[in-house]
Design a protein around this motif. Structure first.
Motif, PDB file in Angstrom:
ATOM      1  N   ARG A 128     -12.576 -25.566  28.407  1.00 32.58           N
ATOM      2  CA  ARG A 128     -12.925 -24.161  28.572  1.00 32.58           C
ATOM      3  C   ARG A 128     -14.331 -23.930  28.029  1.00 32.58           C
ATOM      4  N   TYR A 130     -17.118 -20.553  26.983  1.00 33.17           N
ATOM      5  CA  TYR A 130     -17.154 -19.136  26.661  1.00 33.17           C
ATOM      6  C   TYR A 130     -18.603 -18.659  26.575  1.00 33.17           C
ATOM      7  N   TRP A 142     -16.535 -13.571  26.782  1.00 35.05           N
ATOM      8  CA  TRP A 142     -16.058 -13.943  28.115  1.00 35.05           C
ATOM      9  C   TRP A 142     -15.598 -15.395  28.152  1.00 35.05           C
ATOM     10  N   GLY A 147     -10.602 -20.731  33.209  1.00 30.96           N
ATOM     11  CA  GLY A 147      -9.605 -19.713  33.476  1.00 30.96           C
ATOM     12  C   GLY A 147      -9.013 -19.853  34.867  1.00 30.96           C
ATOM     13  N   PHE A 149      -8.778 -17.299  37.211  1.00 28.41           N
ATOM     14  CA  PHE A 149      -9.318 -16.418  38.247  1.00 28.41           C
ATOM     15  C   PHE A 149     -10.791 -16.102  38.022  1.00 28.41           C
ATOM     16  N   PRO A 151     -14.480 -15.759  35.772  1.00 22.40           N
ATOM     17  CA  PRO A 151     -14.807 -15.198  34.459  1.00 22.40           C
ATOM     18  C   PRO A 151     -13.875 -14.067  34.059  1.00 22.40           C
ATOM     19  N   GLU A 152     -13.454 -14.097  32.805  1.00 22.17           N
ATOM     20  CA  GLU A 152     -12.489 -13.119  32.294  1.00 22.17           C
ATOM     21  C   GLU A 152     -12.950 -12.633  30.933  1.00 22.17           C
ATOM     22  N   GLN A 153     -13.043 -11.318  30.768  1.00 18.29           N
ATOM     23  CA  GLN A 153     -13.406 -10.771  29.469  1.00 18.29           C
ATOM     24  C   GLN A 153     -12.192 -10.812  28.543  1.00 18.29           C
ATOM     25  N   LEU A 154     -12.383 -11.426  27.353  1.00 19.96           N
ATOM     26  CA  LEU A 154     -11.283 -11.605  26.414  1.00 19.96           C
ATOM     27  C   LEU A 154     -11.310 -10.630  25.257  1.00 19.96           C
TER      28      LEU A 154
END
Length: 398
Positions: A128, A130, A142, A147, A149, A151-154
């Motif tokens: 992964r 970030y 991010w 992930g 789907f 880029p994903e905001q965490l």
């Protein structure tokens, strides 16, 4: 929407093969950098876990911009971060015979004008990656690779954050240096609990306290703070989960030089004081390597290899420091420096110092004047606790 800015890589200083900085995976298997041929920049992957290091160029259809970021993944692919049409696009690069394959991952847009988006250091595990997007009043964390789907905001952290250090071996606990109200304090972001934020460094109310480096095995922390000398940052060390105060050794204070820690020896469970720390030392005569351990009061100074990708390197568990370098004759090389324990060298009658540009004085220590050793069999705390400042008026010798 206004796109975030990026930072250009540093230029060469030694006249060797032009290159940007080098990023190494947490396990040391791969590295990546943005290399240069003439006026053109291109990504390059280094394989480091074989008998000899070798490089694989990964040029795209057109040269890269000098501000492009690259990061190696544990499977040998290279993540690239490009600014495309006002958006931050992420792709995975991999060799395909004579060419370069690209797997698009998606893009990120930043709503705040003047925002900065940058990759965080490689996460443990290496599957992964970030990034942080620093806005006017908050910072978004991010997940940009690994992930399901894109880029994903965490997490959304109040305040403007810099730095970025992983505190555990799973990629869950991330330390960031957060600026709020004109002061910078390191905090911890728990990525598995919705971005929950908790304090890490609370050395003094009016001090700026940054986390520079951490070792998940031993819990050793390298800290930059102006608490001992207001207006001037000094290097200190502490232990994650410990109730003992931060120390600011005089041996890490160098006049007319900048000292930056860049690697900690792993595998020293329950013995953070014995971990070897690699330092980049920049002075009027150039850059070189320093090696220091908390249990010692001196820095061992070593010449850097020609073409060193300054600030890049990693320790093996048995105490060998690997430093990547590139020259016109050796475009992909790793210098291996075996640094024995100082006690072994003294027993053999070998000088442990090479004209260090610092004066050696007693360390600033806890008010009790005692040197506490970690109790055998006591695990490092899972959750970080705030570290307090050692009283500065009491000096003791070891």
């Amino acid at each position: 929407m206004t796109a975030c800015a990026t930072e250009p890589p540093a230029a060469d200083e030694d006249g060797s093969s032009p290159s940007a900085g080098c990023v190494i995976t947490a396990d040391g298997g791969y590295a990546a950098r943005l290399a240069r041929s003439g006026d053109s920049w291109f990504p390059e992957r280094w394989t480091l876990d074989g008998p000899e290091p070798y490089a694989v160029p990964l040029p795209g259809n057109q040269p890269e911009e000098p501000g492009t970021e690259v990061q190696p993944m544990s499977d040998g692919r290279v993540l690239i971060h490009r600014l495309v049409a006002g958006r931050h696009a992420f792709c995975l690069l991999y060799p395909t015979g004579p060419g370069t394959g690209e797997l698009p991952l998606g893009a990120v847009e930043c709503p705040d004008e003047g925002s900065l988006l940058r990759l965080l250091p490689p996460a443990p595990g290496g599957d992964r990656a970030y990034a942080v997007a620093v806005g006017r009043s908050s910072t978004a964390v991010w997940l940009v690779a690994g992930g399901a789907f894109g880029p994903e905001q965490l997490a959304e952290v109040p305040g403007r954050c810099s730095g970025g250090v992983w505190l555990d071996g799973t990629g869950r606990m991330l330390a960031l240096d957060r600026e709020v109200g004109g002061r910078t304090k390191a905090v911890v972001v728990d990525l598995e609990r919705g971005g929950e934020v908790s304090p890490l460094l609370q050395i003094a109310d009016g001090s700026d306290d940054r986390l520079l480096l951490a070792d998940p095995d031993s819990g050793l922390l390298l800290i930059g703070s102006d608490a001992p000398s207001p207006g001037r940052e000094r290097l200190g060390w502490g232990v994650l989960g410990s109730t003992l105060p931060v120390r600011f050794p005089e041996s890490l204070r160098a006049e007319d030089c900048t000292v930056t820690p860049f690697a900690i020896q792993p595998g020293q469970m329950l013995t953070p004081e014995s971990c070897a720390v690699a330092l980049r030392i920049d002075g009027p005569l150039g850059s070189w390597v320093g090696v220091w351990r908390p249990e010692q009061r001196q820095v061992r100074h070593l010449p850097a290899p020609t073409g060193w990708l300054a600030g890049a390197g990693r320790w093996t568990r048995d105490g060998v420091l690997h430093l990547p370098y590139a020259t016109r004759d050796v475009p992909c090389g790793v210098a291996r420096l075996a640094v024995p324990e100082a006690e072994t060298e003294v027993a053999k009658g070998v000088d442990t110092e090479v004209e260090p540009p610092v004066r050696e004085e007693p360390e600033e220590a806890a008010a009790s004047g005692e040197q506490h050793e970690p109790e055998s069999g006591q695990p490092v705390a899972q959750r970080p606790v705030p570290l307090q400042q050692a009283p500065l008026g009491r000096l003791v010798t070891k």
